[in-house]
Design a protein around this motif. Structure first.
Motif, mmCIF file in Angstrom:
data_model
loop_
_atom_site.group_PDB
_atom_site.id
_atom_site.type_symbol
_atom_site.label_atom_id
_atom_site.label_comp_id
_atom_site.label_asym_id
_atom_site.label_seq_id
_atom_site.Cartn_x
_atom_site.Cartn_y
_atom_site.Cartn_z
ATOM 1 N N ARG A 174 0.667 9.082 -1.619
ATOM 2 C CA ARG A 174 0.360 8.600 -2.741
ATOM 3 C C ARG A 174 1.552 8.282 -3.735
ATOM 4 O O ARG A 174 2.512 9.043 -3.654
ATOM 5 C CB ARG A 174 -0.656 9.302 -3.726
ATOM 6 N N GLY A 175 1.537 7.151 -4.352
ATOM 7 C CA GLY A 175 2.628 6.648 -5.180
ATOM 8 C C GLY A 175 3.957 6.036 -4.629
ATOM 9 O O GLY A 175 3.746 5.211 -3.523
ATOM 10 N N THR A 176 5.046 5.835 -5.302
ATOM 11 C CA THR A 176 6.046 5.002 -4.881
ATOM 12 C C THR A 176 7.253 6.016 -4.303
ATOM 13 O O THR A 176 8.369 5.393 -3.992
ATOM 14 C CB THR A 176 6.661 4.115 -5.835
ATOM 15 N N ARG A 184 4.682 1.888 1.699
ATOM 16 C CA ARG A 184 5.843 2.442 1.254
ATOM 17 C C ARG A 184 6.302 3.491 1.847
ATOM 18 O O ARG A 184 7.488 3.611 1.925
ATOM 19 C CB ARG A 184 5.468 3.037 -0.254
ATOM 20 N N THR A 226 0.853 -1.250 -0.057
ATOM 21 C CA THR A 226 -0.031 -0.024 0.081
ATOM 22 C C THR A 226 0.794 1.192 0.042
ATOM 23 O O THR A 226 2.147 1.076 0.477
ATOM 24 C CB THR A 226 -0.910 0.116 1.176
ATOM 25 N N ASP A 227 0.318 2.514 -0.239
ATOM 26 C CA ASP A 227 1.225 3.603 -0.311
ATOM 27 C C ASP A 227 1.441 4.019 0.966
ATOM 28 O O ASP A 227 2.642 4.394 1.077
ATOM 29 C CB ASP A 227 0.356 4.732 -0.864
ATOM 30 N N ASP A 257 5.253 13.734 -1.200
ATOM 31 C CA ASP A 257 4.910 12.905 -2.257
ATOM 32 C C ASP A 257 5.063 13.631 -3.598
ATOM 33 O O ASP A 257 5.238 14.831 -3.693
ATOM 34 C CB ASP A 257 3.504 11.722 -2.256
#
Length: 255
Positions: free
Chosen positions: A212-214, A176, A172-173, A238
């Motif tokens: 949100r995101g990586t 991460r 999940t974000d 992010d």
């Protein structure tokens, strides 16, 4: 992963090892694993979002099998607290790490959004990203891209996990982010790690927006007191912008 007496049991890989001591874990893998356990408690309540995570490191976490359990500490319709703890499978049966999380019911406040910091844009990374170059373990499992900043300004590093958290399970974000945010202490290092040890006892993360995101950026600065205690604070971003803050208490000792 296995089940035992209400705990989930995990084998720790060498990628969890701390840059301070290869026999103990860096703080980020335990934070991420305990965050995962808390998220599993609320799979049927998507209206809740984590607004705060606090990791307390209660003892040296070995690079060895560990067991994890989570529970609801304070149930509620709009506000609830969950807790997860980690223990070693072998050795003394006591908690080595604990994460507490406030989860809050979301609602539409898009017309009232305020961010006190503009978004960060990633630039070209510096050749020497940190003072632990060549250290095996956790630092090999993340992409660490240090940005050029003016003298006197907080350090900025963009980070991304390079490995899964549990087997090949999707991340999940929030997981991460948990896999990198404990590194703020290293990002904002105010001391030379060849001369000083500055280990954090905790990591507190407040999120006014869901990550949100990586890819996540930490803009961090350490402050060292005159009596062997310090604090690292960080702004967390992010790709879309500012999402929250983190703070860590430091034990500072001369080598």
């Amino acid at each position: 992963m296995a089940e035992s007496d209400g705990y989930q049991v995990f084998e720790s890989t060498p990628g969890t090892a701390s840059n301070w001591d290869a026999a103990i874990q860096h703080g980020s893998p335990p934070l991420a694993l305990l965050t995962r356990a808390i998220e599993e408690l609320y799979l049927d309540r998507p209206e809740l979002r984590v607004g705060r995570l606090v990791l307390d490191i209660l003892g040296a976490i070995p690079v060895a099998p560990v067991k994890v359990r989570a529970w609801v500490e304070r149930p509620g319709a709009r506000i609830t607290m969950a807790v997860a703890e980690m223990r070693a499978v072998h050795g003394a049966d006591r908690a080595l790490a604990r994460v507490s999380a406030w989860l809050l019911t979301t609602s539409d406040t898009a017309d009232a959004v305020t961010d006190r910091h503009p978004p960060l844009v990633e630039g070209t990374a510096m050749d020497n990203p940190h003072g632990w170059m060549g250290a095996p373990g956790y630092l090999e499992t993340v992409s660490w891209r240090k940005q050029r900043t003016a003298p006197g300004e907080p350090a900025v590093v963009w980070m991304s996990p390079l490995v899964p958290l549990v087997d090949s399970e999707p991340l999940t974000d929030l997981q991460r982010l948990a896999m990198v945010v404990d590194s703020a202490n290293g990002v904002g290092a105010a001391l030379d790690p060849d001369e000083f040890v500055f280990m954090n006892t905790d990591t507190a993360v407040h999120l006014h927006r869901a990550p949100r995101g990586t890819d996540f950026a930490l803009r961090a600065r350490g402050s060292i007191g005159p009596d062997g205690i310090g604090v690292t604070t960080a702004d967390v971003f992010d790709r879309q912008g500012f999402i929250g803050t983190s703070a860590q208490t430091l034990l500072v000792q001369r080598r």
